[in-house]
Design an enzyme around this catalytic site. Structure first.
Site, short mmCIF file in Angstrom:
data_model
loop_
_atom_site.label_atom_id
_atom_site.label_comp_id
_atom_site.label_asym_id
_atom_site.label_seq_id
_atom_site.Cartn_x
_atom_site.Cartn_y
_atom_site.Cartn_z
N GLU A 1 -5.22 2.72 11.32
CA GLU A 1 -3.95 2.93 12.01
C GLU A 1 -3.00 3.43 10.95
OE1 GLU A 1 -3.77 2.73 15.15
OE2 GLU A 1 -5.59 1.63 15.60
N CYS B 1 5.50 1.99 12.55
CA CYS B 1 4.68 3.20 12.69
C CYS B 1 4.90 3.88 14.04
CB CYS B 1 3.22 2.85 12.51
SG CYS B 1 2.69 1.55 13.64
P1 NAP Z 1 0.29 1.84 2.14
O1 NAP Z 1 1.03 2.12 0.90
O2 NAP Z 1 -0.70 2.83 2.61
O3 NAP Z 1 -0.42 0.41 1.89
C1 NAP Z 1 -1.14 -0.22 2.90
C2 NAP Z 1 -2.12 -1.20 2.28
O4 NAP Z 1 -3.08 -0.48 1.53
C3 NAP Z 1 -1.48 -2.21 1.32
O5 NAP Z 1 -2.10 -3.45 1.48
C4 NAP Z 1 -1.81 -1.60 -0.03
O6 NAP Z 1 -1.86 -2.54 -1.08
C5 NAP Z 1 -3.19 -1.05 0.23
N1 NAP Z 1 -3.61 -0.02 -0.71
C6 NAP Z 1 -2.84 0.77 -1.50
N2 NAP Z 1 -3.62 1.59 -2.23
C7 NAP Z 1 -4.90 1.31 -1.90
C8 NAP Z 1 -6.16 1.84 -2.30
N3 NAP Z 1 -6.25 2.81 -3.20
N4 NAP Z 1 -7.27 1.33 -1.74
C9 NAP Z 1 -7.19 0.35 -0.82
N5 NAP Z 1 -6.03 -0.19 -0.40
C10 NAP Z 1 -4.90 0.30 -0.93
O7 NAP Z 1 1.23 1.58 3.39
P2 NAP Z 1 2.55 0.69 3.44
O8 NAP Z 1 3.57 1.37 2.60
O9 NAP Z 1 2.22 -0.72 3.17
O10 NAP Z 1 2.94 0.79 5.00
C11 NAP Z 1 3.67 1.85 5.52
C12 NAP Z 1 2.77 2.89 6.16
O11 NAP Z 1 1.90 2.24 7.08
C13 NAP Z 1 3.53 3.90 6.97
O12 NAP Z 1 2.98 5.18 6.76
C14 NAP Z 1 3.28 3.48 8.41
O13 NAP Z 1 3.38 4.51 9.36
C15 NAP Z 1 1.90 2.93 8.31
N6 NAP Z 1 1.66 1.97 9.41
C16 NAP Z 1 0.85 2.33 10.45
C17 NAP Z 1 0.66 1.45 11.51
C18 NAP Z 1 -0.20 1.83 12.71
O14 NAP Z 1 -0.52 0.94 13.51
N7 NAP Z 1 -0.55 3.09 12.90
C19 NAP Z 1 1.28 0.22 11.50
C20 NAP Z 1 2.10 -0.10 10.42
C21 NAP Z 1 2.27 0.77 9.38
P3 NAP Z 1 -0.59 -2.77 -2.03
O15 NAP Z 1 0.48 -3.34 -1.19
O16 NAP Z 1 -1.11 -3.71 -3.06
O17 NAP Z 1 -0.22 -1.44 -2.59
#
Ligand code: NAP
Length: 510
Positions: free
Chosen positions: A244, A278
């Site tokens: 997602e 999101c």
């Molecule tokens: P993010 O930076 O992509 O991080 C999401 C998760 O991935 C965190 O737990 C992060 O850990 C982890 N992560 C980071 N780098 C990684 C890697 N190389 N390998 C594996 N995992 C890794 O996203 P965010 O900033 O937390 O959230 C915002 C984004 O999420 C927005 O783009 C939003 O649209 C999207 N979102 C989508 C939905 C949906 O249902 N479609 C819902 C909510 C949010 P760390 O925190 O330790 O970096």
């Protein structure tokens, strides 16, 4: 915090991460900074517990989630405190997480079984075979979650994974791990075997990667950019995954819409959770005939929103999560203004309330050369566009690399439903904001770069299973068994050809 202490005792890692309240900067807890070895150990614990869990009748599994449903409602103040402390969101936005999670627990506890129970299917050859499909758990599911809904977007996906008979290891976002740890304790209190659910904490690049390397299925919620990396790593192991990801969601307001209702929905759907959702609106397309009226109503509704912090329900919007997020919002607004966009309301940070507060902002005159036009802001910024027709609105709404959520506002509901099928988004609401999310009987997810796979509905639980077809021969012969085991003679070919010709014509057999 006891939740944190318990989690620490399960890891071998000495180093810790301090979790800070984004508004006050105060420490609100510490969690271990796990290593890849800790992740392997957590997956093994979940795997060991899963063996017995897979044999547990669904009814008994579901009973735990019915208790969990009641417990999160009963302990709502405690979990809202945790959510607010680590995310800086308003009390009302914290309650949204509880509301949505209770709905997911209810839905899967009462409806999950019908999606994964063994199903009789038609045998391959009439009279000769019978068949069924059984849905076996995949094993251990890894869940990587974002910071914007620290409780919901970790546990919402864990519920169907566990109910399908799997173990689960959650890696919450590093900024907000406390809510998932709290939920784990509550699930254990409700009767979930302790080993079955694990929470590992630490940087995504290390802990997240180790998780992908050892689980049997991965559920990722986060940005499209990280999602791409996660998908590549999962593909290397040939494990299945669902994602997602980001959105740039559009709302369409047609000339016959109830203008006040649409304006309230635009403000609610753009600014709840301070825009860090999101599925929130970042674009609204309004038919020219009602554009001026709609815009003035939207400005009025936006001005009514109360920014602030506290444990009462006095405020609508809380803080953004971090300096990084604030800087992104400021950059998008500054860039738009420099290139000629107009701020209709908002457009300023509010440091006197806290370091990352930002006013809900409506922009007009946004053009394709501006960052805010096509890039996800993930903050309280809504761009409003004037369009000449529904066709133009749909064309512009679809002109995006994302396709997560959308809405159409019109008094002609059936017409709205017909138009919805032309919008490229995983959920489309007619005359509402985020009804698609809470429609748990249906799938929720993204078209295009907004995701892979779906959560909720039948897909949301079946994805955590390996479907297996079991086909039984009801006779004592093989088709080619007249001369040699592999022979099909001319007579037999004639018979099979006749059979195929007839078969297509028998409605209840074809
Ligand atoms: P993010 O930076 O992509 O991080 C999401 C998760 O991935 C965190 O737990 C992060 O850990 C982890 N992560 C980071 N780098 C990684 C890697 N190389 N390998 C594996 N995992 C890794 O996203 P965010 O900033 O937390 O959230 C915002 C984004 O999420 C927005 O783009 C939003 O649209 C999207 N979102 C989508 C939905 C949906 O249902 N479609 C819902 C909510 C949010 P760390 O925190 O330790 O970096």
């Amino acid at each position: 915090m006891s939740a944190v202490r318990q989690q620490q005792s399960t890891g071998t890692q000495q180093r810790t991460i301090t979790i800070r309240n984004p508004i006050t900067g105060e420490s609100v807890g510490t969690v271990p900074r796990h290593t890849a070895d800790d992740v392997i150990a957590a997956v093994e614990r979940a795997r060991a517990a899963q063996k017995h869990w897979a044999e547990t009748p669904f009814r008994d599994r579901a009973a735990i989630f019915k208790r969990f449903h009641d417990l999160i409602l009963q302990d709502q103040d405690a979990i809202m405190d945790v959510i607010q402390a680590e995310s800086g969101k308003s009390r009302r936005d914290a309650f949204v997480e509880i509301f949505a999670l209770a709905c997911a627990a209810r839905y899967y506890a009462y409806h999950g079984w019908k999606h994964i129970r063994p199903r009789r299917i038609r045998g391959g050859i009439p009279l000769r075979a019978r068949a069924k499909v059984v849905y076996r758990p995949v094993g251990v599911v890894g869940i990587i979650g974002p910071w914007n809904f620290p409780l919901l977007l970790t546990v919402d996906d864990a519920i169907p994974a566990l109910l399908a008979g799997n173990g689960v290891v959650i890696k919450p976002a590093s900024l907000t791990p406390l809510s998932a740890i709290w939920a784990r304790e509550k699930l254990i209190e409700c009767g979930l075997p302790e080993g079955l659910i694990q929470v590992v904490t630490g940087p995504g690049g290390e802990v997240g990667n180790a998780l992908i390397d050892h689980v049997d299925y991965l559920m990722f919620t986060g940005s499209t950019e990280i999602g791409r990396k996660v998908a590549e790593r999962a593909a290397g192991r040939l494990i299945r995954y669902s994602m997602e990801l980001g959105g740039k969601n559009a709302m369409i307001v047609l000339a016959d819409a109830n203008i006040k209702h649409a304006a309230i929905a635009a403000a609610e759907g753009a600014f709840n959770n301070c825009g860090q959702v999101c599925i929130n609106w970042e674009r609204v397309y309004v038919e020219a005939k009602i554009y001026d009226q709609f815009v003035s109503e939207l400005i009025e509704q936006t001005k009514k929103l109360r920014l602030g912090t506290g444990k009462e329900f006095d405020y609508d919007l809380g803080s953004l999560i971090s300096r990084e997020q604030l800087e992104k919002v400021e950059e998008h607004v500054r860039d738009a203004v420099e290139k000629g966009a107009k701020v209709l309301v908002g457009g300023r940070p509010r440091p006197e309330l806290g370091p990352y507060f930002y006013e809900p902002t409506v922009l007009a005159g946004v053009t394709p050369d501006m960052l805010v036009h096509s890039e996800e802001t993930f903050g309280p910024v809504l761009s409003v566009y004037k369009v000449e027709s529904a066709d133009e609105a749909i064309r512009l709404a679809n002109d995006s690399r994302y396709g997560l959520n959308a809405a159409i506002f019109t008094r002609r509901r059936r017409y709205g439903e017909r138009l919805a099928t032309r919008v490229d988004a995983g959920t489309v609401s007619v005359n509402d904001t985020q009804l698609g999310w809470i429609t748990l009987h249906g799938p929720m997810g993204g078209f295009k770069e907004s995701g892979v796979g779906r959560r909720h509905g039948p897909e949301g639980i079946r994805k955590y299973t390996e479907p297996q077809t079991i086909a039984t021969n009801l006779t004592n012969f093989q088709i080619g068994s007249f001369e040699t085991a592999l022979s099909i003679n001319r007579r037999m070919i004639g018979f099979l050809t006749l059979l195929l010709k007839l078969w297509r014509r028998i409605p209840f057999l074809r």
